[in-house]
Scaffold this active site. Structure first.
Site, PDB file in Angstrom:
ATOM      1  N   SER A 148       0.981  -1.225  -0.048  1.00 29.12           N
ATOM      2  CA  SER A 148       0.086   0.069  -0.210  1.00 29.12           C
ATOM      3  C   SER A 148       0.784   1.213  -0.189  1.00 29.12           C
ATOM      4  CB  SER A 148      -1.011   0.094   1.082  1.00 29.12           C
ATOM      5  OG  SER A 148      -2.057   0.769   1.016  1.00 29.12           O
ATOM      6  N   HIS A 174      -7.395  -6.010   1.241  1.00 35.21           N
ATOM      7  CA  HIS A 174      -6.425  -5.142   1.507  1.00 35.21           C
ATOM      8  C   HIS A 174      -5.386  -5.678   2.212  1.00 35.21           C
ATOM      9  CE1 HIS A 174      -4.556  -1.474   0.111  1.00 35.21           C
ATOM     10  NE2 HIS A 174      -4.320  -1.211   1.698  1.00 35.21           N
TER      11      HIS A 174
END
Length: 249
Positions: A91, A228
């Site tokens: 990320s 995620h």
């Protein structure tokens, strides 16, 4: 400097490689530093600790991208002047790792021998152009709504006011810092190392193809089960550690 920035719980002085793990937004270094006990002896693992987290919790969170990148490069060169560097970033950490790699190359004529980027569109991809207000100008309530729309922050954190009091300062600081990442990608790839790209099968769709513009080296893309934070799943974590280790043998 390196002692503050680089969290290494399992020192391996004879290791050929130093795996540098860059944090996701609001994250720390301990999750990655624990990986050190699971990697073979030829790989030493360091998690990057930003100001305001874990052992640096007394320091104010920083949004000064230039200073953070400069300090990161200094810490890496001081601790590993002759070691082969390998970067992992998930990320925000993927963007942070790329800007660090570009800065290292420009200032010290050194780049990672291999990179692993995960869970985010490439920095120059259209998907990274977020419309609307910049995070630096948002109120806390607007920022929480922004996080909800963006996804990736656990719902139990977003819905707990007391937890958000603790998480908002580092999260906000990191998103503001991300606004400062430049990662200039021109017509020619700026790096030459192999790049491995990972993502969660159930995460929002990211532009992973654009990562190929970052390097002239080989690129691979792989999806693993989960959203995620797929990398927190024990089976995925074991797979990633095995994959990274085998790629460096």
């Amino acid at each position: 400097m390196s002692d503050k920035f680089l969290n290494c719980l399992f020192s391996k002085p004879k290791a050929k490689f130093a795996l540098i793990c860059f944090p996701w937004a609001g994250g720390g270094s301990n999750f990655y530093a624990q990986w050190g006990k699971m990697f073979p002896e030829f790989i030493e693992v360091c998690g990057v600790t930003l100001p305001g987290r874990e052992g640096r919790f007394r320091e104010p969170c920083s949004t000064d991208t230039e200073q953070i990148l400069q300090d990161t490069c200094t810490a890496l060169i001081n601790r590993y002047p002759d070691r082969d560097l390998v970067f992992w970033g998930h990320s925000m950490g993927a963007l942070y790792s790329l800007d660090t790699a570009l800065r290292l190359k420009a200032l010290h004529h050194k780049q990672p021998v291999r990179m692993f980027c995960s869970g985010i569109s490439a920095p120059h991809a259209p998907e990274r152009k977020i419309s609307g207000s910049r995070v630096s100008t948002m109120s806390d309530s607007d920022f929480i709504e922004f996080l909800k729309k963006l996804g990736g922050t656990p719902e139990q954190v977003l819905s707990d006011p007391e937890m958000m009091k603790l998480f908002i300062p580092p999260l906000r600081a990191d998103y503001v810092m991300m606004e400062g990442f430049s990662s200039q990608i021109g017509s020619e790839p700026p790096l030459s190392c192999p790049l491995h790209i990972f993502d969660g099968e159930d995460d929002v769709k990211h532009n992973l193809k654009a990562w190929e513009d970052v390097t002239s080296g080989e690129t691979t893309t792989q999806f693993l089960p989960g959203g995620h934070f797929y990398l927190k799943e024990p089976s995925n974590q074991s797979y990633l550690i095995s994959h990274i280790s085998k790629s460096l043998e």
